[in-house]
Scaffold this active site. Structure first.
Site, PDB file in Angstrom:
ATOM      1  N   TYR A  93      29.416 120.022  50.040  1.00 17.18           N
ATOM      2  CA  TYR A  93      27.900 119.541  49.671  1.00 17.18           C
ATOM      3  C   TYR A  93      27.703 118.293  49.212  1.00 17.18           C
ATOM      4  O   TYR A  93      27.959 117.492  49.373  1.00 17.18           O
ATOM      5  CB  TYR A  93      26.564 120.211  49.901  1.00 17.18           C
TER       6      TYR A  93
ATOM      7  N   SER B  44      22.158 113.101  45.727  1.00 15.11           N
ATOM      8  CA  SER B  44      22.041 113.974  44.696  1.00 15.11           C
ATOM      9  C   SER B  44      22.265 114.030  43.416  1.00 15.11           C
ATOM     10  O   SER B  44      23.349 113.456  42.901  1.00 15.11           O
ATOM     11  CB  SER B  44      22.183 115.223  45.305  1.00 15.11           C
TER      12      SER B  44
HETATM   13  N1  LIG Z   1      15.881 119.350  47.987  1.00 12.66           N
HETATM   14  C1  LIG Z   1      16.749 119.102  47.048  1.00 12.66           C
HETATM   15  O1  LIG Z   1      16.823 119.420  46.024  1.00 12.66           O
HETATM   16  C2  LIG Z   1      17.801 118.185  47.532  1.00 12.66           C
HETATM   17  C3  LIG Z   1      18.335 117.453  45.764  1.00 12.66           C
HETATM   18  C4  LIG Z   1      19.459 116.866  46.587  1.00 12.66           C
HETATM   19  C5  LIG Z   1      19.350 115.727  47.462  1.00 12.66           C
HETATM   20  N2  LIG Z   1      18.861 116.108  48.511  1.00 12.66           N
HETATM   21  C6  LIG Z   1      18.472 115.505  50.217  1.00 12.66           C
HETATM   22  O2  LIG Z   1      17.381 114.796  50.223  1.00 12.66           O
HETATM   23  C7  LIG Z   1      17.559 115.090  51.654  1.00 12.66           C
HETATM   24  C8  LIG Z   1      16.494 115.390  52.559  1.00 12.66           C
HETATM   25  O3  LIG Z   1      16.253 116.594  52.594  1.00 12.66           O
HETATM   26  P1  LIG Z   1      15.056 117.626  51.375  1.00 12.66           P
HETATM   27  O4  LIG Z   1      15.432 118.959  50.477  1.00 12.66           O
HETATM   28  O5  LIG Z   1      13.551 117.174  52.058  1.00 12.66           O
HETATM   29  O6  LIG Z   1      15.205 119.088  52.771  1.00 12.66           O
HETATM   30  P2  LIG Z   1      14.327 119.532  54.235  1.00 12.66           P
HETATM   31  O7  LIG Z   1      12.758 119.871  53.817  1.00 12.66           O
HETATM   32  O8  LIG Z   1      15.416 120.984  54.694  1.00 12.66           O
HETATM   33  O9  LIG Z   1      14.487 118.200  54.893  1.00 12.66           O
HETATM   34  C9  LIG Z   1      16.172 118.265  55.563  1.00 12.66           C
HETATM   35  C10 LIG Z   1      15.276 117.008  57.309  1.00 12.66           C
HETATM   36  O10 LIG Z   1      16.159 116.577  57.232  1.00 12.66           O
HETATM   37  C11 LIG Z   1      16.399 116.651  58.856  1.00 12.66           C
HETATM   38  N3  LIG Z   1      17.441 117.074  59.895  1.00 12.66           N
HETATM   39  C12 LIG Z   1      18.253 118.367  59.506  1.00 12.66           C
HETATM   40  N4  LIG Z   1      19.728 118.622  59.906  1.00 12.66           N
HETATM   41  C13 LIG Z   1      19.439 117.425  60.698  1.00 12.66           C
HETATM   42  C14 LIG Z   1      19.842 117.080  62.618  1.00 12.66           C
HETATM   43  N5  LIG Z   1      21.063 117.569  62.475  1.00 12.66           N
HETATM   44  N6  LIG Z   1      18.929 115.358  62.537  1.00 12.66           N
HETATM   45  C15 LIG Z   1      17.988 115.237  62.664  1.00 12.66           C
HETATM   46  N7  LIG Z   1      17.939 115.649  61.487  1.00 12.66           N
HETATM   47  C16 LIG Z   1      18.759 116.456  60.254  1.00 12.66           C
HETATM   48  C17 LIG Z   1      15.492 118.348  59.259  1.00 12.66           C
HETATM   49  O11 LIG Z   1      14.643 117.866  60.358  1.00 12.66           O
HETATM   50  P3  LIG Z   1      15.046 118.887  61.128  1.00 12.66           P
HETATM   51  O12 LIG Z   1      15.380 119.800  60.594  1.00 12.66           O
HETATM   52  O13 LIG Z   1      13.873 118.901  62.023  1.00 12.66           O
HETATM   53  O14 LIG Z   1      15.751 118.517  62.307  1.00 12.66           O
HETATM   54  C18 LIG Z   1      14.604 116.857  57.834  1.00 12.66           C
HETATM   55  O15 LIG Z   1      13.623 116.863  58.167  1.00 12.66           O
HETATM   56  C19 LIG Z   1      18.460 115.657  52.077  1.00 12.66           C
HETATM   57  O16 LIG Z   1      19.904 114.311  52.615  1.00 12.66           O
HETATM   58  C20 LIG Z   1      19.029 115.770  50.649  1.00 12.66           C
HETATM   59  O17 LIG Z   1      20.534 116.650  50.866  1.00 12.66           O
HETATM   60  C21 LIG Z   1      17.464 117.336  48.332  1.00 12.66           C
END
Ligand SMILES: NC(=O)c1ccc[n+]([C@@H]2O[C@H](COP(=O)([O-])OP(=O)(O)OC[C@H]3O[C@@H](n4cnc5c(N)ncnc54)[C@H](OP(=O)(O)O)[C@@H]3O)[C@@H](O)[C@H]2O)c1
Length: 277
Positions: A172, A159
């Protein structure tokens, strides 16, 4: 750190699909946000998929769509990856189906917004289990297989918060510092074994992240927000090129570059105002 601007991303994402044919990618967190985009982009390159997350329904829907559109094999594995031992269980499930993984997109993760002391310790340790322990275990388990075959790719999702302490996202941001440090080190270690490891460091991206983190979106943050598709494209392009890490978005790169010129106390203050802590 490779710099990629938002404008560059869509035009230059072509990929050499021949190379990827018959390969299989495991995408964790494939039920929402960036996970959906990695799935679509890889399927478009004729990569077969395993989708893993807790929610089965959105993954089944995506799987049906990708099979129809691209003719690829898609297997859905509903699993809670924050439960200790989940990575090994997932590997056993895949071994039982004789599914070899050539590309691991270690994407599942979530954030917790708010003061550390006002957040339940259980939620914090659950997040650490998912963002750090499971990511480490999956990298080990599938990395060993890839190294034994002398080929493979691992994408880790760090991130922009990996680069400095972040009040309001203390634990986080620390998990994501771990991912970046771990991933860049693995990039060097695994290179000689034929395995490419790349860290994608997204800035604020339009996904389910804010809702999962209960995080407010300040006007500054809204201005900096990128779409999930170009962010995912940047990560996969860097993976194919064998980069150690990549940070999508020109403004995100300016923010991280400015860290080199400012004291950490100022970096914390800037992050505090941006994240609305
Ligand atoms: N969006 C941002 O601003 C941002 C910035 C930097 C980094 N990131 C990183 O990008 C990655 C993807 O996140 P996103 O932004 O796409 O958010 P998101 O839309 O909330 O997606 C998160 C994914 O992780 C899965 N997940 C969460 N808890 C889980 C568990 N206990 N077991 C299995 N799967 C789990 C969720 O699926 P279920 O709920 O169905 O389990 C979902 O598919 C993450 O690592 C996040 O930290 C995001």
């Amino acid at each position: 750190m490779q710099i990629v601007t938002q404008a560059q991303a869509p035009e230059t994402f072509a990929g050499k699909s021949n190379e990827r044919t018959s390969r299989r990618a495991l995408i964790t967190g494939a039920s929402s946000g960036m996970g959906l985009e990695y799935a679509e982009l890889l399927a478009a390159q004729k990569v077969n998929l395993v989708l893993a997350a807790r929610r089965k329904e959105p993954m089944e829907k995506l799987a049906a769509e990708l099979r129809r559109k691209y003719g690829v094999e898609v297997v859905v594995e509903p699993i809670d990856l924050a439960v200790p031992g989940a990575a090994a269980r997932l590997k056993t499930n895949l071994d039982e189906k004789s599914l070899q993984i050539d590309i691991l997109v270690n994407n599942a993760g979530y954030g917790l917004h708010g003061d550390f002391l006002d957040t339940s310790l259980e939620r914090t340790t659950n997040m650490i289990q998912l963002n750090i322990t499971t990511v480490t275990e999956l990298s080990f388990i599938f990395g060993q297989d890839m190294a034994a075959r002398g080929t493979g790719h691992i994408l880790l999702i760090a991130s922009i918060l990996s680069f400095q302490p972040v009040p309001g996202f203390a634990a986080y941001a620390a998990t994501k510092s771990y991912v970046l440090s771990f991933g860049e080190a693995l990039h060097d270690e695994m290179h000689s074994r034929g395995v490419t490891v790349t860290c994608l460091c997204p800035g604020h991206t339009e996904t389910g992240f804010d809702a999962a983190a209960s995080a407010p979106v300040s006007p500054v943050l809204r201005f900096l927000t990128m779409k999930a598709r170009p962010t995912a494209e940047t990560g996969l392009r860097a993976l194919w090129k064998g980069k150690a890490s990549v940070l999508p978005g020109f403004l995100n790169n300016i923010i991280v570059f400015s860290n080199r010129l400012t004291p950490r106390s100022m970096q914390r203050a800037v992050m505090k105002s941006v994240t609305g802590a």
